[in-house]
Design an enzyme around this catalytic site. Structure first.
Site, PDB file in Angstrom:
ATOM      1  CG  HIS A 308      53.248  47.611  22.186  1.00  0.00           C
ATOM      2  ND1 HIS A 308      53.465  46.576  23.068  1.00  0.00           N
ATOM      3  CD2 HIS A 308      51.944  47.956  22.320  1.00  0.00           C
ATOM      4  CE1 HIS A 308      52.333  46.308  23.703  1.00  0.00           C
ATOM      5  NE2 HIS A 308      51.411  47.130  23.275  1.00  0.00           N
ATOM      6  CG  ASP A 366      47.384  52.276  22.017  1.00  0.00           C
ATOM      7  OD1 ASP A 366      46.256  51.848  22.282  1.00  0.00           O
ATOM      8  OD2 ASP A 366      48.423  51.837  22.535  1.00  0.00           O
TER       9      ASP A 366
END
Length: 431
Positions: A308, A366
């Site tokens: 991320h 995600d």
């Protein structure tokens, strides 16, 4: 107002300027350059605003190095485990956890606003049948200002409150209708006897021909997806909402702008990109090949859903989402779904591989949310609309906070101009 603790000295051409340093309640100190141009005649240059604080906020705090995410001071893992989405909505909007009576009143208010104006059905039918649900949502949400005139005055606190409730309540209905329209099925109206997540699932998957009962495991997983995506500090779409708001735009226009920004594959489309990657891998026995490609610096392939930009440690939302993913997959099974088999095996290999551990490339939120939504039966085109439903309360909270900030002014970034200098116009016959 942030506390000013000391100053920083900046020397330009032999002249020194003192810049205030503000100390937040959490996070790094901030050098205030508000008066730099007026005093020194220079701007700062920060592409992507990655080192720039554009506002004061008391809503969400992220510590990427520690892997922490807090809403109003409450850690996200505690909220996801002990709370539910509408309670988190109340917290984001009003700054404190509600009493039982306040929560009941808030939930009733949201539930009673879930229907949309009947004439808006005609607006949906103006889109092509194969329109992407996000394209439909951008248009429909922006058009809400044409249907709800009594909640567009941003200077009226009561109208701001009504607009906030309407957007949180109606966004699942709009997203579900966009989905139904895209697959050629009739719209399903919301029901007041269902909770927020169950209502959304029913509006997406029910048909008039038979009754639809939402499984509580799926409803809980959906609620967690909403909760874990509710707000994420000053990301691209939130900054877009704030920038649009700074011009005095109505709330529906501001949220539509946020949806448009979220649609970008580098932002809200990450879980869709993750599922597309799993489809590219194709089978479990090809995973080692793609793991090797991910490690090869000369290969452009990247493992989507791992790592991320903000979190340099484990994404705290991913820990909770993994639990939901396991529960959903146990309920629905993965034996007959090759895509989910690939996802489970890829996760197992990656979290044990020294390369990914060293690079801190852990599965992020995600990765797991895409797996859950795929297992529930959502097409990848619906992943980002669901993200938009989740993030609506964050956008609204940030919008309300900005309007209440006495220091608010219209956003106007500067530039480092590198084009031609002044030159005279040349008549067309002489060019």
């Amino acid at each position: 107002m942030a506390q000013t603790t000391r100053t920083a000295s900046l020397t330009i051409d032999g002249k020194t300027y003192e810049l205030p340093i503000h100390s937040p309640t959490a996070g790094p100190d901030v050098i205030d350059i508000t008066k730099l141009y007026a005093q020194a005649g220079v701007f700062t240059h920060d592409p992507g605003f990655t080192s720039t604080s554009a506002c004061e906020s008391a809503i969400t705090f992220i510590d990427g190095d520690k892997g922490e995410l807090m809403h109003r001071g409450y850690p996200i893992d505690q909220l996801a485990e002990k709370s539910h989405y509408l309670e988190v909505c109340y917290l984001l909007l009003y700054g404190e956890l509600p009493s039982a009576a306040a929560l009941e009143h808030f939930e009733t208010t949201i539930t009673r606003h879930t229907m949309i104006h009947e004439q808006m059905h005609n607006f949906f039918r103006g889109f092509r049948r194969d329109a992407h649900p996000m394209a439909t949502m951008v248009g429909v949400v922006g058009a809400m200002s044409a249907f709800y005139h009594d909640s567009t005055d941003i200077n009226d606190a009561h109208q701001r409150e009504i607009a906030s409730h309407r957007l949180i309540a109606k966004m699942p209905t709009i997203a579900a209708m966009a989905y139904k329209y895209s697959i050629g099925q009739p719209f399903v109206y919301p029901r007041n006897d269902l909770d927020y997540a169950s209502n959304f699932l029913r509006m997406c998957f029910a048909v008039p021909a038979e009754d639809y009962v939402v499984d509580p495991v799926l409803a809980r997983a959906m609620d967690r997806i909403f909760t874990l995506h509710a707000d994420h500090e000053q990301n691209a779409s939130t900054s877009t909402v704030r920038l649009a708001s700074s011009s005095g735009a109505n709330p529906f226009a501001c949220i539509a702008a946020g949806i448009a920004c979220l649609w970008g594959p580098a932002h809200g489309g990450a879980n869709q990109a993750c599922l597309e990657m799993l489809k590219e891998i194709g089978s479990v026995d090809r995973i080692p090949e793609f793991i090797a490609r991910a490690k090869d610096k000369n290969d452009p392939f990247r493992l989507m859903g791992f790592g991320h930009r903000v979190y340099k440690n484990f994404d705290p939302r991913a820990t909770v989402m993994k639990t939901s993913a396991d529960e959903v997959l146990d309920l629905l099974g993965v034996e007959n779904n090759p895509l989910l088999q690939i996802a489970k095996e890829l996760e197992r290999i990656a979290v044990q591989d020294p390369y990914f551990i060293e690079k801190k490339l852990f599965p992020n939120v995600d990765f797991y949310s895409g797996i859950i939504l795929e297992a529930m039966g959502f097409p990848t085109a619906m992943f980002t609309p669901i993200f938009a439903v989740s993030r609506t309360v964050g956008w609204i909270s940030q919008w309300k906070e900005q309007l209440a900030d006495p220091a608010m002014k219209i956003g106007r970034p500067r530039q480092l101009y590198m084009g031609p200098t002044a030159r005279d116009y040349i008549d067309i016959e002489n060019r």
